[in-house]
Design a protein around this motif. Structure first.
Motif: not given
Length: 376
Positions: A277-280, A284-290, A318-320
């Motif tokens: 899972g990935i999201a901003y 849009g300043e940070r990227i988060f990755v599980a 996996w997801h957030f």
């Protein structure tokens, strides 16, 4: 004297009639009061507070009250294997992909009841909603059991004559309650994302290591991006809030791929083991990755791609999703039977909410940024 008696009698009758009328009105008001009180909880429920919906692969959907961070309800989706889920723009419907019967369950969020089940295709996984339409990815080539390790073959690859089946992304009209068309993706479609202008659908295809871009109205293939030289098994896909950048996690590359607005690969960024899972964040300043096997939620600067922090998490996360106020992150950790609550500023775990039966995905209403959703 007789006249006085008659006058007194008339006045007495009038008084009695008035008393009776007052008593009748009072009684009616008393009968109406309980009805008003009975309606109050319905009105309060309709107004409601912010909630999170968590799908569990071995059960249904848990509802978390975001004010208390407690599970308040469990929804029976009337089918087995819930995975991807999405909320309609008005919050009135929850759509859940149910793997075992190849369908989606459409749920009335006010009552928690399934109002319709719609067949969409074998092994449905991700669900995204755009207006009145739900888009559902599927994995017709997928077989049961854990995914192969890097370098190993899929079971179906053992037979050279066994061709991978192209997956279909079902397009469901939620107003009509029926599948109206299909978009052909690659075998084992995974993540779905809409382009910033809403005209294109971006799909990760894990079995043939591609990201494909399609015209959302016609389904026509616009572009194919091969990922093998960067890493295999593309999974998560996300567009930046400004629409200029697309990210795709490469599970067997331990990287995420960065593409510009025209889907040209501009770079890759190293991650911990098996990113999904990935999201901003909303700015849009940070990227988060599980990262699944590494048991971390990694945080990167969205401009420099420098790693800012790693948050230790649980098993098979996996997801957030962010909460609607952007103060917390909810991370579904399937093999920990928990949703981890992470302070979005301090980047620390503050609580674990027990959610049994293999939590898979999480979305909120009002909508927020997350690996399965993107706030508008």
């Amino acid at each position: 004297m007789q006249m006085l008696k008659s006058s007194f009698a008339r006045r007495t009758r009038t008084s009695l009639l008035l008393l009776a009328l007052v008593a009748s009105v009072t009684a009616c008001n008393k009968q109406e009061e309980p009805a008003t009180e009975a309606l109050a909880p319905v009105s309060e429920s309709a107004a409601g507070g912010a909630v999170a919906y968590v799908s569990t692969q071995d059960a249904g959907v848990n509802v978390i009250d975001l004010a208390t961070m407690e599970v308040t309800k469990q929804i029976d989706v009337k089918a087995q294997g819930p995975r991807g889920l999405a909320v309609s723009d008005d919050g009135k419907q929850l759509v859940v992909a149910t793997r075992e019967n190849g369908s989606i369950s459409v749920i009335d969020t006010a009552t928690g009841e399934v109002v319709k089940q719609i067949e969409v295709g074998k092994n449905p996984e991700f669900v995204r909603i755009n207006g009145n339409f739900a888009f559902v990815s599927s994995e017709p080539s997928a077989k049961a059991g854990p995914p192969p390790k890097p370098g190993e073959k899929h079971e179906e690859e053992d037979d050279d004559d066994d061709e991978k089946i192209p997956a279909k992304i079902a397009v469901v009209d939620l107003t009509k309650g029926e599948k109206i068309r299909e978009i052909t993706g690659g075998p084992e479609t995974e993540g779905l994302e809409f382009s910033a202008d809403g005209t294109q659908l971006v799909i990760t295809n894990e079995a043939d290591n591609t990201v494909t871009v399609h015209n959302i109205e016609t389904g026509a293939l616009v572009k194919t991006i091969a990922t093998h030289e960067y890493g295999d098994r593309p999974r998560g896909i996300k567009v930046s809030p400004d629409g200029n950048t697309y990210l795709a996690t490469l599970e067997f590359g331990n990287k995420f791929m960065v593409m510009d607005k025209d889907f040209n690969v501009v770079r890759t960024v190293d991650t911990a083991e098996t990113p999904y899972g990935i999201a901003y964040d909303s700015k849009g300043e940070r990227i988060f990755v599980a990262t699944n096997k590494a048991k971390l939620l990694q945080v990167f600067d969205a401009k420099t791609f420098e790693k800012l922090k790693e948050v230790p998490t649980g098993n098979r996360c996996w997801h957030f999703s962010f909460t609607p106020d952007n103060k917390n992150i909810l991370l579904a950790c399937g093999k920990s039977d928990a949703v981890f609550v992470i302070d979005a500023d301090k980047l620390e775990v503050t609580k674990q909410v027990e959610v049994k039966n293999m939590p898979w995905g999480v979305v909120t209403f009002p909508k927020a940024m997350g690996s399965l959703e993107r706030a508008k």
